[in-house]
Design an enzyme around this catalytic site. Structure first.
Site, PDB file in Angstrom:
ATOM      1  CG  ASP A  36     -11.869   5.344  29.570  1.00 29.30           C
ATOM      2  OD1 ASP A  36     -12.622   4.546  28.350  1.00 29.30           O
ATOM      3  OD2 ASP A  36     -12.323   4.567  30.672  1.00 29.30           O
ATOM      4  CG  ASP A 256       1.595  -8.678   3.288  1.00 28.87           C
ATOM      5  OD1 ASP A 256       2.214  -9.510   4.474  1.00 28.87           O
ATOM      6  OD2 ASP A 256       1.047  -8.346   2.853  1.00 28.87           O
ATOM      7  CG  HIS A 350       9.963  -4.039   3.378  1.00 29.99           C
ATOM      8  ND1 HIS A 350      10.009  -4.203   4.457  1.00 29.99           N
ATOM      9  CD2 HIS A 350       8.954  -4.519   3.067  1.00 29.99           C
ATOM     10  CE1 HIS A 350       8.829  -5.275   4.676  1.00 29.99           C
ATOM     11  NE2 HIS A 350       8.061  -5.220   4.108  1.00 29.99           N
ATOM     12  CG  HIS A 357       7.506  -1.579   6.028  1.00 27.27           C
ATOM     13  ND1 HIS A 357       6.246  -0.681   5.739  1.00 27.27           N
ATOM     14  CD2 HIS A 357       7.166  -2.813   5.573  1.00 27.27           C
ATOM     15  CE1 HIS A 357       5.591  -1.853   4.842  1.00 27.27           C
ATOM     16  NE2 HIS A 357       5.986  -2.949   5.015  1.00 27.27           N
ATOM     17  CE1 TYR A 384      -0.939  -8.055  -5.063  1.00 30.16           C
ATOM     18  CE2 TYR A 384       1.029  -6.245  -6.506  1.00 30.16           C
ATOM     19  CZ  TYR A 384       0.333  -6.975  -5.338  1.00 30.16           C
ATOM     20  OH  TYR A 384       1.072  -7.526  -4.172  1.00 30.16           O
ATOM     21  NE  ARG A 401       1.993  -8.774  -0.744  1.00 24.57           N
ATOM     22  CZ  ARG A 401       0.576  -7.977  -0.604  1.00 24.57           C
ATOM     23  NH1 ARG A 401       0.538  -7.575  -1.962  1.00 24.57           N
ATOM     24  NH2 ARG A 401       0.334  -8.048   0.772  1.00 24.57           N
TER      25      ARG A 401
HETATM   26  N1  GLY Z   1       2.945  -6.396   4.894  1.00 22.19           N
HETATM   27  C1  GLY Z   1       3.632  -5.463   4.407  1.00 22.19           C
HETATM   28  C2  GLY Z   1       4.700  -5.890   3.595  1.00 22.19           C
HETATM   29  O1  GLY Z   1       4.572  -6.400   2.709  1.00 22.19           O
HETATM   30  O2  GLY Z   1       5.116  -4.290   3.398  1.00 22.19           O
HETATM   31 MN    MN Z   2       3.809  -8.679   3.789  1.00 18.52          MN
HETATM   32 MN    MN Z   3       7.063  -7.123   3.510  1.00 18.96          MN
END
Ligand code: GLY
Ligand code: MN
Ligand code: MN
Length: 433
Positions: A36, A256, A350, A357, A384, A401
């Site tokens: 709940d 990230d 993106h 996104h 990677y 990254r």
């Molecule tokens: N954090 C998701 C991406 O980098 O697209």
């Molecule tokens: Mn990201």
């Molecule tokens: Mn991203």
């Protein structure tokens, strides 16, 4: 976001919908976390984009040219007892006063009122498939009109995908939107700095993640997605979210993490050595990714195609992987065969906006879209090298990254998340301080 911003958006959409049309958007449903207990409520981005109204169990309707008001909201009625438990509600009166609806009704009356408005329209602009329950109700309203067509009742004849129009609007960010996104990016930058200052061997990934929770919440922001805080082998798992391993001397840490502020997202990644010093192999990989990221940002300019930044990143990464001996062969052939995808398996970016996104087409017809002022994209190349790859041991478990949020402007790329160390030397300096 200023009220005028929402007025402007509704007007723009209404111009496209026209006096024969009607646009209908339901709020996001509340979602159960377990039993709940619900997740904290987050309004549907399209709904909020047009209304600025964050309550569940609501429907907004735009009926251009309607005599009794073009902007109609159905929402929960005020209820002293329920508000005592769950917080205040605007109620139809508050929606008119505060959110500038022309007309507002209790949500429980929608079955009686909405078909009557639909009856006056030819085209219904609506996003099918987003919420199954609302799709069902929509079908029933239209069916009820169709069943009465023989008695002279008119039913709309055309259903048009609303997201097609709305998502193109959302792709072009206004000054106010860029400003909210800059704030979201600045908060993320501060949090990443805290993480760099905090990380050291022996801590756990979740202890570093806690720095983000602290910095985000103290700025009235929240996670825009589940933070990825991965060390060692976890740097190579793209969507790693367990965040429960111990940081070891000699490993990298990839974070990230971005936040949502006033309904706008940031999405930022940095990778740095847990002990504050890159090993030669870590540094070599890091510098390739950084060069790729800078090359891609340089291509994030109006007139270029959406894919140009990616092509630039691919070129630098392939060249770099060849230089350090992880790829062998001629550069053009390696690029053509996408040999890099063994180590760089995602796209370079993106769209980002209200959703991390974000919405908006990447191609128009069959062609990559041209970048235009107001569009905002992430630029996030990576390399990677998991232990499973057949590479010399010294390269294994290195995942890097680097991600920033970049707005296309008349004056070149505007890195909203600037000011966060990313040269290897600057990172080492920051961590030594
Ligand atoms: N954090 C998701 C991406 O980098 O697209
Ligand atoms: Mn990201
Ligand atoms: Mn991203």
């Amino acid at each position: 976001m200023n009220t005028n911003e929402f007025i402007r958006r509704r007007k723009t959409l209404m111009r496209m919908v026209g006096n024969d049309g009607i646009a209908i958007l339901p709020s996001a449903p509340a979602r159960v976390r377990s039993r709940d207990v619900e997740y904290r409520y987050r309004q549907d981005s399209d709904f909020y984009y047009l209304s600025g109204f964050a309550e569940p169990e609501s429907v907004i309707v735009l009926a251009p040219g309607r005599d009794n008001g073009e902007y109609i909201v159905f929402c929960r009625e005020r209820d002293r007892r329920k508000e005592q438990w769950d917080g205040s509600r605007a109620g139809p009166g508050g929606v008119v006063d505060t959110y500038l609806a022309d007309d507002a009704f209790p949500i429980d009356d929608i079955d009686d009122i909405l078909p009557g408005i639909l009856e006056t329209r030819e085209s219904v602009y609506y996003t099918m498939g987003a919420y199954a329950e609302f799709d069902q109700r929509m079908t029933e309203w239209v069916k009820s009109l169709r069943q009465r067509e023989s008695s002279g009742v008119h039913a709309p004849h055309e259903f048009i995908a609303l997201d097609h129009l709305l998502h193109d609007m959302r792709l072009y960010k206004s000054r106010a939107e860029i400003s909210a996104m800059r704030t979201a990016a600045k908060i993320a930058v501060k949090a990443h700095r805290r993480a760099m200052a905090t990380a050291r061997p022996g801590l756990y990934e979740y202890e570093v993640e806690a720095e983000f929770a602290h910095e985000f919440r103290r700025h009235d922001a929240c996670n825009s997605y589940a933070p990825i805080v991965g060390t060692g082998a976890n740097t190579c798992i793209l969507h790693y979210v367990e965040n429960n391993a111990q940081l070891k001397d000699g490993d990298l840490l990839l974070i990230d993490a971005g936040c949502e502020f006033d309904y706008y997202a940031s999405d930022v990644t940095r990778t740095f050595p847990v002990n504050g010093r890159f090993s030669p192999e870590q540094r070599a990989v890091y510098e390739i990714v950084l060069e790729a990221q800078l090359a891609a940002i340089e291509k994030t300019v109006q007139g270029n195609h959406w894919n140009d930044p990616h092509d630039a990143a691919v070129r630098v990464i392939t060249k770099g992987l060849r230089k350090i001996g992880l790829l062998k062969g001629s550069l053009p052939k390696l690029i053509k065969d996408q040999a890099y995808s063994e180590f760089f398996m995602h796209r370079t970016g993106h769209w980002i906006g209200m959703d991390v996104h974000d919405v908006g087409d990447y191609k128009v017809g069959n062609e990559w879209r041209c970048l235009e002022p107001g569009m905002v994209t992430t630029i996030e190349p990576g390399i990677y090298i998991p232990a499973s790859r057949k590479v010399p041991a010294k390269w294994r478990n290195i995942g890097v990254r680097i991600e920033d949020d970049v707005a296309v402007t008349n004056n070149g790329p505007d890195v909203l998340s600037k000011g966060l160390a990313k040269e290897a030397d600057d990172i080492e300096k920051l961590m030594a301080a």
